[in-house]
Design an enzyme around this catalytic site. Structure first.
Site, PDB file in Angstrom:
ATOM      1  N   ARG A  55      36.017  27.019  57.668  1.00 56.66           N
ATOM      2  CA  ARG A  55      37.023  27.997  57.214  1.00 56.66           C
ATOM      3  C   ARG A  55      38.365  27.309  56.974  1.00 56.66           C
ATOM      4  O   ARG A  55      39.184  27.745  56.186  1.00 56.66           O
ATOM      5  CB  ARG A  55      37.171  29.159  58.199  1.00 56.66           C
ATOM      6  CG  ARG A  55      38.208  30.171  57.738  1.00 56.66           C
ATOM      7  CD  ARG A  55      38.162  31.543  58.395  1.00 56.66           C
ATOM      8  NE  ARG A  55      37.724  31.556  59.747  1.00 56.66           N
ATOM      9  CZ  ARG A  55      38.418  31.111  60.794  1.00 56.66           C
ATOM     10  NH1 ARG A  55      39.635  30.600  60.606  1.00 56.66           N
ATOM     11  NH2 ARG A  55      37.923  31.151  62.001  1.00 56.66           N
ATOM     12  N   TYR A 108      45.083  42.827  35.861  1.00 55.81           N
ATOM     13  CA  TYR A 108      43.685  43.058  36.230  1.00 55.81           C
ATOM     14  C   TYR A 108      43.605  44.293  37.135  1.00 55.81           C
ATOM     15  O   TYR A 108      44.476  44.498  37.992  1.00 55.81           O
ATOM     16  CB  TYR A 108      43.180  41.811  36.953  1.00 55.81           C
ATOM     17  CG  TYR A 108      41.748  41.871  37.379  1.00 55.81           C
ATOM     18  CD1 TYR A 108      40.716  41.869  36.446  1.00 55.81           C
ATOM     19  CD2 TYR A 108      41.409  41.945  38.728  1.00 55.81           C
ATOM     20  CE1 TYR A 108      39.390  41.932  36.846  1.00 55.81           C
ATOM     21  CE2 TYR A 108      40.090  41.991  39.135  1.00 55.81           C
ATOM     22  CZ  TYR A 108      39.078  41.996  38.190  1.00 55.81           C
ATOM     23  OH  TYR A 108      37.773  42.049  38.593  1.00 55.81           O
ATOM     24  N   ASP A 180      48.962  34.792  36.722  1.00 55.13           N
ATOM     25  CA  ASP A 180      47.500  34.783  36.821  1.00 55.13           C
ATOM     26  C   ASP A 180      46.994  34.230  35.489  1.00 55.13           C
ATOM     27  O   ASP A 180      47.075  34.881  34.455  1.00 55.13           O
ATOM     28  CB  ASP A 180      47.004  36.215  37.077  1.00 55.13           C
ATOM     29  CG  ASP A 180      45.479  36.309  37.150  1.00 55.13           C
ATOM     30  OD1 ASP A 180      44.791  35.404  36.637  1.00 55.13           O
ATOM     31  OD2 ASP A 180      44.986  37.308  37.702  1.00 55.13           O
ATOM     32  N   LYS A 205      35.462  33.261  36.364  1.00 62.10           N
ATOM     33  CA  LYS A 205      35.362  33.540  34.935  1.00 62.10           C
ATOM     34  C   LYS A 205      35.082  32.260  34.150  1.00 62.10           C
ATOM     35  O   LYS A 205      34.054  31.662  34.334  1.00 62.10           O
ATOM     36  CB  LYS A 205      36.640  34.249  34.473  1.00 62.10           C
ATOM     37  CG  LYS A 205      37.024  35.454  35.343  1.00 62.10           C
ATOM     38  CD  LYS A 205      36.029  36.599  35.273  1.00 62.10           C
ATOM     39  CE  LYS A 205      36.281  37.687  36.306  1.00 62.10           C
ATOM     40  NZ  LYS A 205      37.627  38.263  36.286  1.00 62.10           N
TER      41      LYS A 205
HETATM   42  C1  PLP Z   1      38.402  38.737  37.333  1.00 61.51           C
HETATM   43  C2  PLP Z   1      39.857  38.598  37.432  1.00 61.51           C
HETATM   44  C3  PLP Z   1      40.496  38.568  38.668  1.00 61.51           C
HETATM   45  C4  PLP Z   1      39.739  38.695  39.965  1.00 61.51           C
HETATM   46  O1  PLP Z   1      38.858  37.641  40.167  1.00 61.51           O
HETATM   47  P1  PLP Z   1      37.523  37.777  41.061  1.00 61.51           P
HETATM   48  O2  PLP Z   1      37.018  36.376  41.091  1.00 61.51           O
HETATM   49  O3  PLP Z   1      36.625  38.757  40.369  1.00 61.51           O
HETATM   50  O4  PLP Z   1      37.957  38.274  42.394  1.00 61.51           O
HETATM   51  C5  PLP Z   1      41.867  38.432  38.708  1.00 61.51           C
HETATM   52  N1  PLP Z   1      42.583  38.346  37.563  1.00 61.51           N
HETATM   53  C6  PLP Z   1      42.004  38.373  36.355  1.00 61.51           C
HETATM   54  C7  PLP Z   1      42.850  38.263  35.144  1.00 61.51           C
HETATM   55  C8  PLP Z   1      40.622  38.511  36.240  1.00 61.51           C
HETATM   56  O5  PLP Z   1      40.050  38.553  35.023  1.00 61.51           O
END
Ligand code: PLP
Length: 393
Positions: A55, A108, A180, A205
């Site tokens: 962890r 998001y 982000d 993603k």
């Molecule tokens: C999918 C996504 C997230 C969250 O990511 P996870 O890996 O699904 O927790 C945050 N910001 C954006 C822009 C996303 O497309």
């Protein structure tokens, strides 16, 4: 403890070898054994590097972190168990009760929920504003504002944030600018070069890219912030599993090739869709008819990402007919897979909004967001031709 043959239960360390593996070994071990209490002291005091408990860190996470650090032009990034874990580490690990944060109004969905529900419950005040409108963001600021959280390209309308304006505002007011960068990826946009203080990724993603890993990443320019983010992630258990990191590293090895291919096909698909009867409008950042075209060209350096949004003539029935006829394309609410996926905001990401609010955002029943994958561009365009015809004839 000894097993039935009387030998030690735990295996000896791996046999040493003059050569080394070419592929990063997977290290699922939860614990790491040290030689003596003195040696453990040395580790905890940072005099030598050593792992203790997974962890708190493990080799597979460090390999992914280093790779992403290099891509973003940073050091000291932290890998987390999901993209949302990275968002959570930033807002909960760095803000305290009484602070105020401004979020982009098209963040998001789960980030929006965090802003609307969870942060206020903990005494962290939140506001939303259009990150393409600096006057609106400025109007949302308060003396207690400590952070602005935005995405450079919004989901699903692909609106472009005024990152330069936000960076100036944040610098003047001593506010942290958090970007982000999931949609744009470090291949399309490098937020630190435009004044961001913290960068977040959902590795799930495009970076991992095969829809088989959930992982996130966060890095700050300031190493003191990275230390706080790391400690918060370790304490609250936001840290990742070795296997997910191992898979993500494997995916990231081909990330740049995949991104370039998907992006170039996205350009082709956007132009193709715009010429099809039955398609009302197409949204793609490098197209001259994009509402933020000039800003997109300046911010993304002529790139446009792998996402194309478009609107079909007709309502829910046309949308149903479209996904039924879109042969081989998954209708699935994610992005960045090797294969092209379709998302329909009115029935998924934006279903909680009223029909009026969706209409304000332009998210009618015929609106689809396409995450372009690695298919042959001609074959992909042909699938869209047939599906649009089936939906709107
Ligand atoms: C999918 C996504 C997230 C969250 O990511 P996870 O890996 O699904 O927790 C945050 N910001 C954006 C822009 C996303 O497309």
């Amino acid at each position: 403890m000894r097993n039935s043959k009387g030998s030690l239960m735990r295996p000896d360390p791996l046999p040493s070898s003059a050569s080394h593996p070419v592929v990063t070994p997977l290290s699922p071990s939860v614990v790491y054994a040290s030689e003596t209490p003195d040696a453990l002291d040395d580790q905890y005091e940072g005099r030598v590097h050593g792992y203790t408990y997974s962890r708190e860190g493990h080799p597979n996470a460090d390999v992914v972190a280093k790779r992403l650090d290099a891509m973003e032009g940073a050091t000291g990034g932290v890998v987390t168990g999901s993209g949302m874990a990275a968002v959570t580490a930033v807002v909960m690990g760095l803000l305290k009760s009484g602070d105020h944060v401004v979020g982009g109004n098209q963040l998001y969905g789960r980030s929006l929920r965090l802003m609307a529900e969870d942060l206020p419950r903990l005494g962290i005040e939140t506001s939303l504003a259009d990150p393409g409108d600096i006057a609106a963001v400025e109007a949302a600021l308060r003396p207690e504002t400590k952070m602005i959280l935005v995405e450079a390209v919004s989901n699903p309308t692909l609106a472009i944030a005024d990152i330069d304006g936000l960076a100036k505002l944040c610098k003047d007011r001593d506010i942290l600018l958090v970007v982000d960068n999931t949609f744009t990826t470090p291949r399309g946009f490098r937020p630190f070069e435009r004044g961001a203080d913290i960068v977040i990724h959902s590795i799930t993603k495009l970076l991992a890219g095969h829809s088989d890993v959930m992982l996130g990443y966060v890095v700050a320019k300031d190493q003191a912030l990275n230390d706080r983010l790391r400690v918060f992630a370790v304490t609250t258990g936001l840290t990742p599993s070795p296997f997910d990191c191992w898979l993500a590293e494997r995916g990231m090895l081909s990330f740049e090739l995949r991104f370039d291919r998907a992006q170039s096909t996205a350009v082709t698909l956007a132009d193709h869709l715009s010429a099809l009867p039955g398609v009302k409008r197409v949204i793609y950042p490098t197209r001259a008819d994009h509402p933020d075209h000039d800003r997109a060209m300046a911010l993304l350096d002529g790139q446009g990402c792998n996402m194309v949004s478009f609107e079909l003539d007709g309502g829910r029935e046309a949308a149903n007919a479209f996904t039924r006829a879109a042969d081989g394309l998954s209708f699935a609410p994610t992005l960045g897979d090797v294969a092209t996926t379709l998302s329909h905001p009115a029935s998924s990401s934006h279903r909680a909004l009223s029909a009026e609010r969706r209409a304000e955002l332009g998210l009618h029943e015929g609106f689809f967001r396409v995450s372009v994958g690695l298919e042959d561009p001609k074959e992909l365009c042909a699938v869209f031709t047939d599906a649009v015809a089936a939906a709107t004839s």
